[in-house]
Design a protein around this motif. Structure first.
Motif, PDB file in Angstrom:
ATOM      1  N   GLY A 129       5.294  -6.281 -10.881  1.00  0.00           N
ATOM      2  CA  GLY A 129       4.719  -6.110 -12.046  1.00  0.00           C
ATOM      3  C   GLY A 129       3.242  -5.645 -11.583  1.00  0.00           C
ATOM      4  O   GLY A 129       1.899  -5.665 -12.650  1.00  0.00           O
ATOM      5  N   LEU A 130       3.139  -6.000 -10.211  1.00  0.00           N
ATOM      6  CA  LEU A 130       1.367  -5.933  -9.635  1.00  0.00           C
ATOM      7  C   LEU A 130       0.870  -4.738  -9.904  1.00  0.00           C
ATOM      8  O   LEU A 130      -0.558  -4.779  -9.978  1.00  0.00           O
ATOM      9  N   VAL A 131       1.336  -4.019  -8.548  1.00  0.00           N
ATOM     10  CA  VAL A 131       0.759  -2.364  -8.601  1.00  0.00           C
ATOM     11  C   VAL A 131       1.681  -2.302  -8.557  1.00  0.00           C
ATOM     12  O   VAL A 131       3.511  -1.548  -8.351  1.00  0.00           O
ATOM     13  N   ARG A 132       1.588   0.184  -8.307  1.00  0.00           N
ATOM     14  CA  ARG A 132       2.087   0.841  -8.928  1.00  0.00           C
ATOM     15  C   ARG A 132       2.900   1.087  -7.637  1.00  0.00           C
ATOM     16  O   ARG A 132       4.798   1.968  -7.287  1.00  0.00           O
ATOM     17  N   HIS A 133       2.912   1.034  -6.163  1.00  0.00           N
ATOM     18  CA  HIS A 133       3.345   1.249  -5.106  1.00  0.00           C
ATOM     19  C   HIS A 133       3.338   0.603  -4.104  1.00  0.00           C
ATOM     20  O   HIS A 133       2.191   0.060  -4.190  1.00  0.00           O
ATOM     21  N   ALA A 134       4.026   0.335  -3.049  1.00  0.00           N
ATOM     22  CA  ALA A 134       3.890  -1.033  -2.152  1.00  0.00           C
ATOM     23  C   ALA A 134       2.688  -1.044  -1.423  1.00  0.00           C
ATOM     24  O   ALA A 134       1.995  -1.717  -0.479  1.00  0.00           O
ATOM     25  N   ARG A 135       1.696   0.002  -0.775  1.00  0.00           N
ATOM     26  CA  ARG A 135       0.862   0.259   0.125  1.00  0.00           C
ATOM     27  C   ARG A 135      -0.396  -0.645  -0.620  1.00  0.00           C
ATOM     28  O   ARG A 135      -1.321  -0.691  -0.268  1.00  0.00           O
ATOM     29  N   GLU A 136      -0.143  -0.308  -1.986  1.00  0.00           N
ATOM     30  CA  GLU A 136      -1.235  -0.585  -3.075  1.00  0.00           C
ATOM     31  C   GLU A 136      -1.739  -2.169  -2.712  1.00  0.00           C
ATOM     32  O   GLU A 136      -2.614  -2.516  -3.086  1.00  0.00           O
ATOM     33  N   TRP A 137      -0.494  -3.361  -2.665  1.00  0.00           N
ATOM     34  CA  TRP A 137      -0.675  -4.617  -2.599  1.00  0.00           C
ATOM     35  C   TRP A 137      -1.730  -4.906  -1.487  1.00  0.00           C
ATOM     36  O   TRP A 137      -1.265  -4.526  -0.130  1.00  0.00           O
ATOM     37  N   HIS A 201      13.357   1.588  -5.042  1.00  0.00           N
ATOM     38  CA  HIS A 201      13.196   0.159  -5.401  1.00  0.00           C
ATOM     39  C   HIS A 201      11.675  -0.056  -7.022  1.00  0.00           C
ATOM     40  O   HIS A 201      11.661  -0.345  -7.630  1.00  0.00           O
ATOM     41  N   GLU A 202      10.657   1.090  -5.733  1.00  0.00           N
ATOM     42  CA  GLU A 202       9.781   1.170  -6.699  1.00  0.00           C
ATOM     43  C   GLU A 202      10.051   2.372  -8.136  1.00  0.00           C
ATOM     44  O   GLU A 202       9.125   1.627  -9.350  1.00  0.00           O
ATOM     45  N   ALA A 203      11.295   3.204  -8.009  1.00  0.00           N
ATOM     46  CA  ALA A 203      10.908   4.140  -8.982  1.00  0.00           C
ATOM     47  C   ALA A 203      11.585   3.252 -10.360  1.00  0.00           C
ATOM     48  O   ALA A 203      11.444   3.504 -11.520  1.00  0.00           O
ATOM     49  N   GLN A 204      12.762   2.140  -9.951  1.00  0.00           N
ATOM     50  CA  GLN A 204      12.937   0.976 -11.227  1.00  0.00           C
ATOM     51  C   GLN A 204      12.380   0.556 -11.607  1.00  0.00           C
ATOM     52  O   GLN A 204      12.820  -0.038 -12.748  1.00  0.00           O
TER      53      GLN A 204
END
Length: 307
Positions: A129-137, A201-204
């Motif tokens: 629940g930190l970022v909406r897309h992994a690339r944003e981390w 995984h992101e959609a879930q």
């Protein structure tokens, strides 16, 4: 007594290690990201470890690596030690950095397991629940597009590392390699498979957040939270710590892997009982590491099979 660990040269693993009591010591600010990438690059080069995926969460670290020479325990000891010492200096932290639970080391036995676990690692910030897309981390991480063709770079951190010591170079580069079963000709199809799994995984995760009426913290918020706070999300303590993974819909592979693990452990215990009884000619099964390194026991050339 803990179970003996089978260390096989050439094996690929998912590695997870947690900070003490889930403190956010690895908060993804620039200084911590530099420390983690530098420590990983130096450690991987020292022990010839191939790195495929990385995601440094605020309270724990995930890696997917291959160990060509059977040096994984040495690598983990060295890497975790310098991360801990650097973190203590950077965060002005007294006491242990790592949780008391043992490092989770999961051997990835199939192509499906490698794809699924790399996607799982990269999706961690979204699942949390930190970022909406992994690339944003904003922390230390690997992008899908970098696997097999990218690299991570870091300058030597000013915290902890002595510039006069030759084992700490001024600059380090960490190539991001393909897992050993993936040849260069199939690299793009492998990355597409990882990307598809990551998207799932992101959609879930986004669907779960939406159903609970929750909002993502965002990269800025994750970078600014106090590193002395602790994660508050529910987590099962002392749960199962798997030895291997084979991926979904791989029932036959699971049975074969479980049989091999049982055979290794049974052979190891039998040899250990003989050795403790004073029989120094006892032969331990292939993959024995600790007793070979620290006691020089004889080790078989092949992995035992169940009878």
């Amino acid at each position: 007594m803990s179970q003996p660990r089978h260390i096989a040269p050439g094996a690929t693993y998912l590695i997870t290690r947690r900070a003490l009591r889930r403190h956010l010591l690895f908060r993804p600010d620039a200084a911590m990201t530099q420390l983690l990438v530098y420590a990983l690059a130096v450690s991987a080069r020292r022990y010839s470890i191939e790195v495929h995926a990385l995601c440094a969460m605020s309270s724990h670290l995930h890696l997917v690596v291959t160990d060509p020479s059977g040096a994984l325990p040495r690598f983990l000891q060295f890497f975790h030690r310098i991360v801990a010492l650097g973190t203590k200096v950077l965060r002005k932290w007294e006491g242990p950095v790592w949780d008391h639970e043992a490092t989770s080391v999961v051997r990835l036995l199939t192509h499906a397991a490698v794809v699924e676990k790399i996607a799982y690692v990269l999706a961690n910030p979204v699942a949390a629940g930190l970022v909406r897309h992994a690339r944003e981390w904003p922390g230390a991480k690997v992008e899908v597009s970098e696997i097999g063709c990218g690299e991570l770079r870091a300058a030597r951190p000013s915290a902890y590392f002595d510039p006069e010591n030759p084992q700490w170079p001024e600059q380090v580069t960490l190539p991001l390699t393909l897992p050993p079963a993936i040849v260069q000709d199939s690299a793009e199809s492998f990355r597409r498979a990882v990307a598809a799994e990551l998207t799932w995984h992101e959609a879930q995760a986004r669907a779960g957040m939406h159903s609970q009426g929750l909002r993502f913290l965002g990269a800025k918020g994750a970078s600014e939270i106090s590193p002395y706070e602790r994660a508050t999300s529910f987590e099962v303590l002392r749960g199962r710590n798997p030895t291997f993974a084979i991926g979904r819909d791989q029932g036959g592979a699971w049975r074969a892997a479980a049989t091999a693990v049982r055979a290794f452990r049974a052979s190891y215990r039998a040899a250990l009982e003989r050795w403790r009884a004073g029989i120094r000619t006892a032969v331990f099964p292939a993959g024995t590491w600790w007793m070979r390194i620290f006691h020089g026991v004889s080790v078989a050339d092949v992995v035992p099979t169940a009878t």
